[in-house]
Design an enzyme around this catalytic site. Sequence first.
Site, PDB file in Angstrom:
ATOM      1  N   GLY A  10      41.251  29.185  49.702  1.00  0.00           N
ATOM      2  CA  GLY A  10      40.900  28.831  48.327  1.00  0.00           C
ATOM      3  C   GLY A  10      41.820  27.742  47.785  1.00  0.00           C
ATOM      4  O   GLY A  10      42.741  27.282  48.464  1.00  0.00           O
ATOM      5  N   GLN A  11      41.537  27.357  46.549  1.00  0.00           N
ATOM      6  CA  GLN A  11      42.319  26.290  45.913  1.00  0.00           C
ATOM      7  C   GLN A  11      43.808  26.667  45.840  1.00  0.00           C
ATOM      8  O   GLN A  11      44.683  25.916  46.301  1.00  0.00           O
ATOM      9  CB  GLN A  11      41.745  26.053  44.503  1.00  0.00           C
ATOM     10  CG  GLN A  11      42.397  24.927  43.779  1.00  0.00           C
ATOM     11  CD  GLN A  11      41.869  24.689  42.375  1.00  0.00           C
ATOM     12  OE1 GLN A  11      42.285  23.729  41.752  1.00  0.00           O
ATOM     13  NE2 GLN A  11      40.992  25.507  41.855  1.00  0.00           N
ATOM     14  N   LEU A  12      44.104  27.824  45.299  1.00  0.00           N
ATOM     15  CA  LEU A  12      45.506  28.248  45.202  1.00  0.00           C
ATOM     16  C   LEU A  12      46.078  28.567  46.577  1.00  0.00           C
ATOM     17  O   LEU A  12      47.237  28.231  46.858  1.00  0.00           O
ATOM     18  CB  LEU A  12      45.614  29.476  44.274  1.00  0.00           C
ATOM     19  CG  LEU A  12      47.024  30.045  44.133  1.00  0.00           C
ATOM     20  CD1 LEU A  12      47.985  29.008  43.541  1.00  0.00           C
ATOM     21  CD2 LEU A  12      47.015  31.312  43.277  1.00  0.00           C
ATOM     22  N   ASP A  42      38.243  40.406  55.554  1.00  0.00           N
ATOM     23  CA  ASP A  42      37.359  40.500  54.385  1.00  0.00           C
ATOM     24  C   ASP A  42      37.925  41.604  53.495  1.00  0.00           C
ATOM     25  O   ASP A  42      37.947  42.769  53.893  1.00  0.00           O
ATOM     26  CB  ASP A  42      35.936  40.843  54.854  1.00  0.00           C
ATOM     27  CG  ASP A  42      34.968  41.008  53.693  1.00  0.00           C
ATOM     28  OD1 ASP A  42      35.424  41.062  52.532  1.00  0.00           O
ATOM     29  OD2 ASP A  42      33.763  41.098  53.956  1.00  0.00           O
ATOM     30  N   TYR A  67      36.245  36.206  43.640  1.00  0.00           N
ATOM     31  CA  TYR A  67      34.976  35.528  43.358  1.00  0.00           C
ATOM     32  C   TYR A  67      35.235  34.747  42.076  1.00  0.00           C
ATOM     33  O   TYR A  67      35.510  35.348  41.031  1.00  0.00           O
ATOM     34  CB  TYR A  67      33.848  36.553  43.167  1.00  0.00           C
ATOM     35  CG  TYR A  67      32.500  35.893  42.973  1.00  0.00           C
ATOM     36  CD1 TYR A  67      31.554  35.874  43.995  1.00  0.00           C
ATOM     37  CD2 TYR A  67      32.175  35.257  41.775  1.00  0.00           C
ATOM     38  CE1 TYR A  67      30.317  35.243  43.824  1.00  0.00           C
ATOM     39  CE2 TYR A  67      30.958  34.624  41.598  1.00  0.00           C
ATOM     40  CZ  TYR A  67      30.035  34.625  42.620  1.00  0.00           C
ATOM     41  OH  TYR A  67      28.822  33.998  42.442  1.00  0.00           O
ATOM     42  N   THR A  68      35.147  33.416  42.115  1.00  0.00           N
ATOM     43  CA  THR A  68      35.606  32.617  40.973  1.00  0.00           C
ATOM     44  C   THR A  68      34.532  31.724  40.352  1.00  0.00           C
ATOM     45  O   THR A  68      34.840  30.974  39.421  1.00  0.00           O
ATOM     46  CB  THR A  68      36.784  31.693  41.395  1.00  0.00           C
ATOM     47  OG1 THR A  68      36.317  30.816  42.420  1.00  0.00           O
ATOM     48  CG2 THR A  68      37.971  32.491  41.880  1.00  0.00           C
ATOM     49  N   TYR A 131      32.388  37.234  35.242  1.00  0.00           N
ATOM     50  CA  TYR A 131      33.630  36.926  35.971  1.00  0.00           C
ATOM     51  C   TYR A 131      34.834  37.519  35.238  1.00  0.00           C
ATOM     52  O   TYR A 131      35.656  38.229  35.838  1.00  0.00           O
ATOM     53  CB  TYR A 131      33.760  35.405  36.133  1.00  0.00           C
ATOM     54  CG  TYR A 131      35.141  34.926  36.515  1.00  0.00           C
ATOM     55  CD1 TYR A 131      35.634  35.110  37.805  1.00  0.00           C
ATOM     56  CD2 TYR A 131      35.961  34.283  35.583  1.00  0.00           C
ATOM     57  CE1 TYR A 131      36.904  34.669  38.148  1.00  0.00           C
ATOM     58  CE2 TYR A 131      37.229  33.836  35.922  1.00  0.00           C
ATOM     59  CZ  TYR A 131      37.696  34.030  37.206  1.00  0.00           C
ATOM     60  OH  TYR A 131      38.963  33.596  37.547  1.00  0.00           O
ATOM     61  N   LYS A 135      37.439  40.492  36.432  1.00  0.00           N
ATOM     62  CA  LYS A 135      38.876  40.235  36.570  1.00  0.00           C
ATOM     63  C   LYS A 135      39.668  41.215  35.700  1.00  0.00           C
ATOM     64  O   LYS A 135      40.729  41.687  36.103  1.00  0.00           O
ATOM     65  CB  LYS A 135      39.213  38.779  36.198  1.00  0.00           C
ATOM     66  CG  LYS A 135      38.649  37.728  37.131  1.00  0.00           C
ATOM     67  CD  LYS A 135      39.181  37.804  38.556  1.00  0.00           C
ATOM     68  CE  LYS A 135      40.627  37.350  38.680  1.00  0.00           C
ATOM     69  NZ  LYS A 135      41.062  37.315  40.107  1.00  0.00           N
TER      70      LYS A 135
HETATM   71  N1  NAP Z   1      40.032  28.292  39.404  1.00  0.00           N
HETATM   72  C1  NAP Z   1      40.425  28.498  38.155  1.00  0.00           C
HETATM   73  O1  NAP Z   1      40.217  27.669  37.252  1.00  0.00           O
HETATM   74  C2  NAP Z   1      41.131  29.782  37.801  1.00  0.00           C
HETATM   75  C3  NAP Z   1      41.510  29.999  36.472  1.00  0.00           C
HETATM   76  C4  NAP Z   1      42.163  31.179  36.148  1.00  0.00           C
HETATM   77  C5  NAP Z   1      42.460  32.112  37.134  1.00  0.00           C
HETATM   78  N2  NAP Z   1      42.074  31.882  38.409  1.00  0.00           N
HETATM   79  C6  NAP Z   1      42.376  32.909  39.422  1.00  0.00           C
HETATM   80  O2  NAP Z   1      43.256  32.347  40.375  1.00  0.00           O
HETATM   81  C7  NAP Z   1      42.982  32.890  41.668  1.00  0.00           C
HETATM   82  C8  NAP Z   1      42.781  31.760  42.663  1.00  0.00           C
HETATM   83  O3  NAP Z   1      41.670  30.963  42.224  1.00  0.00           O
HETATM   84  P1  NAP Z   1      41.138  29.743  43.107  1.00  0.00           P
HETATM   85  O4  NAP Z   1      40.678  28.688  42.165  1.00  0.00           O
HETATM   86  O5  NAP Z   1      42.120  29.401  44.171  1.00  0.00           O
HETATM   87  O6  NAP Z   1      39.847  30.418  43.757  1.00  0.00           O
HETATM   88  P2  NAP Z   1      38.938  29.872  44.942  1.00  0.00           P
HETATM   89  O7  NAP Z   1      39.229  28.441  45.231  1.00  0.00           O
HETATM   90  O8  NAP Z   1      37.545  30.265  44.627  1.00  0.00           O
HETATM   91  O9  NAP Z   1      39.449  30.713  46.194  1.00  0.00           O
HETATM   92  C9  NAP Z   1      39.167  32.063  46.341  1.00  0.00           C
HETATM   93  C10 NAP Z   1      39.167  32.369  47.817  1.00  0.00           C
HETATM   94  O10 NAP Z   1      38.856  33.761  47.976  1.00  0.00           O
HETATM   95  C11 NAP Z   1      38.033  33.867  49.121  1.00  0.00           C
HETATM   96  N3  NAP Z   1      37.269  35.110  49.158  1.00  0.00           N
HETATM   97  C12 NAP Z   1      36.138  35.418  48.492  1.00  0.00           C
HETATM   98  N4  NAP Z   1      35.692  36.622  48.868  1.00  0.00           N
HETATM   99  C13 NAP Z   1      36.567  37.090  49.799  1.00  0.00           C
HETATM  100  C14 NAP Z   1      36.635  38.267  50.574  1.00  0.00           C
HETATM  101  N5  NAP Z   1      35.704  39.212  50.471  1.00  0.00           N
HETATM  102  N6  NAP Z   1      37.673  38.425  51.430  1.00  0.00           N
HETATM  103  C15 NAP Z   1      38.612  37.471  51.558  1.00  0.00           C
HETATM  104  N7  NAP Z   1      38.586  36.312  50.844  1.00  0.00           N
HETATM  105  C16 NAP Z   1      37.569  36.133  49.987  1.00  0.00           C
HETATM  106  C17 NAP Z   1      37.109  32.666  49.001  1.00  0.00           C
HETATM  107  O11 NAP Z   1      36.464  32.418  50.226  1.00  0.00           O
HETATM  108  P3  NAP Z   1      34.967  31.796  50.215  1.00  0.00           P
HETATM  109  O12 NAP Z   1      35.072  30.521  49.430  1.00  0.00           O
HETATM  110  O13 NAP Z   1      34.698  31.613  51.645  1.00  0.00           O
HETATM  111  O14 NAP Z   1      34.094  32.805  49.518  1.00  0.00           O
HETATM  112  C18 NAP Z   1      38.110  31.582  48.611  1.00  0.00           C
HETATM  113  O15 NAP Z   1      38.682  30.993  49.750  1.00  0.00           O
HETATM  114  C19 NAP Z   1      41.786  33.825  41.480  1.00  0.00           C
HETATM  115  O16 NAP Z   1      42.230  35.136  41.321  1.00  0.00           O
HETATM  116  C20 NAP Z   1      41.154  33.348  40.185  1.00  0.00           C
HETATM  117  O17 NAP Z   1      40.459  34.398  39.540  1.00  0.00           O
HETATM  118  C21 NAP Z   1      41.434  30.745  38.772  1.00  0.00           C
END
Ligand code: NAP
Length: 300
Positions: A10-12, A42, A67-68, A131, A135
Site C-alpha cells: 500500500g501507499q504507507l 491475507d 480497505y481504503t 469506510y 475504521k
Molecule cells: N489514504 C489516505 O488518505 C488515508 C487517510 C487516513 C488514514 N488512512 C489509513 O492509513 C492506512 C494506510 O493507508 P494507505 O493509503 O497506505 O492504504 P492503501 O494504499 O489502500 O494500502 C492498503 C493495503 O492493504 C492491502 N490489503 C487490503 N486487503 C488486505 C488483506 N485482506 N490482507 C492483507 N492486505 C490487504 C491492500 O492490498 P490490495 O491493494 O491488493 O487490496 C493495500 O496494499 C490505512 O489504515 C488507512 O485507513 C489513509
Amino acid sequence: MKVWLVGADGQLGQSLIAYFKQNSSLLSARFELQPTNKSDVDICNSDSVSRYMAMFKPDIIVNAAAYTNVEQAEIDIELCREVNLVGTSNLTNTASHHNIPLIHLSTDYVFDGESISPYLETDDTQPVNTYGETKLQSEKLINEVLKQHLIIRTSWLVSQYGNNFAKTVLRLSKQHSQLTMISDQQGCPTFADDLSATIFKLLMAIDAGQADWGTFHYCGSAAMTWFELTQQIWDEALQQKKISSKPEVVAISSEAFAVQANTKALRPKYSVLDCQKIKEVWGITAPDWTCSLKRLVEKL
Ligand SMILES: NC(=O)c1ccc[n+]([C@@H]2O[C@H](COP(=O)([O-])OP(=O)(O)OC[C@H]3O[C@@H](n4cnc5c(N)ncnc54)[C@H](OP(=O)(O)O)[C@@H]3O)[C@@H](O)[C@H]2O)c1
C-alpha cells in the site's frame, strides 16, 4: 526488534519500506523489518495470520493494511467490513495471544466534520460513510482486546506511491486546461514519508521501553481544502519545473460535485486533527507543511 509490516504494497507500506532502506544505517541495527502483502498473508484469514506469527515470531505488528477506497466502500460494504473489521480483529487477537503490541492506522473520517475547531482524540466520533464506520469499529475492537496498542489517526495521505490525490492532480494538470475542485472540505494533507518517520520514531521509543498506549492524532501541519491543496501542488510543480503551466481551477461545493461525478460517499466538511497529544506524550511534531510539500512534489 522484529517488526511485522502488514500491508507492504500500500501507499504507507511502500513509504515505510523506503524509509527503512534510506535510514538503514540507523534502523537496521535495531529493527528487522518483515513486510508482507496480501498474497503473503491475507489478514482476513485467521489461519494465515496465526501461521505467520508462529513462523516468524515478530515483536510488534504495524498494520498498514486496510480497505481504503472511500467511494467504492459504499458498494463493496461487505468487503470493506471484512478487511477493516475481520482483518483488524485477526491481527489484534494474535497480538494479544502472543503478548506483543500493535500499531494500527486509522482516519480523520471517524468524525462527522461538524466541528469548528481541530478534533481531539477524546471528541465524539460519528462517521458519515461506510469506510469511516468500519475504521471506527476497528478502533473499538482493538481498544476492547489489546492494551498494548497505538491507534494513529491520520488524514489525506499523499505521496509518490499508489493512487492518491497529489499524483492525480499532477497528472490531470498535464491533460486539462480547466478542472473543478471541492472547496468546502477542510483537512490536513499528510506526506506519507513524514508519517513513516513518525512510525519509526514510535518504534524506537517502544524499543527503548516507552509504553504510553492509546489513540493519537498525527497529520500534516497545515489545514486546507482540496481546492487549495491542488493550487499548492501545481504552484510547487511549476516552481520545480515539473509542469510548464497550470490549468484554471474552479471551486465546487461537495454537493455539486456529488451530482456531477455521481458519487455516493459523504465526506466530513472539516476533519482537521489536533496533534498536541502525540507531541506531549511521544515528542513528535509534523514538519512544516511547506517543507513536506516541496519534498512531496520533488518525488512525484
Ligand atoms: N489514504 C489516505 O488518505 C488515508 C487517510 C487516513 C488514514 N488512512 C489509513 O492509513 C492506512 C494506510 O493507508 P494507505 O493509503 O497506505 O492504504 P492503501 O494504499 O489502500 O494500502 C492498503 C493495503 O492493504 C492491502 N490489503 C487490503 N486487503 C488486505 C488483506 N485482506 N490482507 C492483507 N492486505 C490487504 C491492500 O492490498 P490490495 O491493494 O491488493 O487490496 C493495500 O496494499 C490505512 O489504515 C488507512 O485507513 C489513509
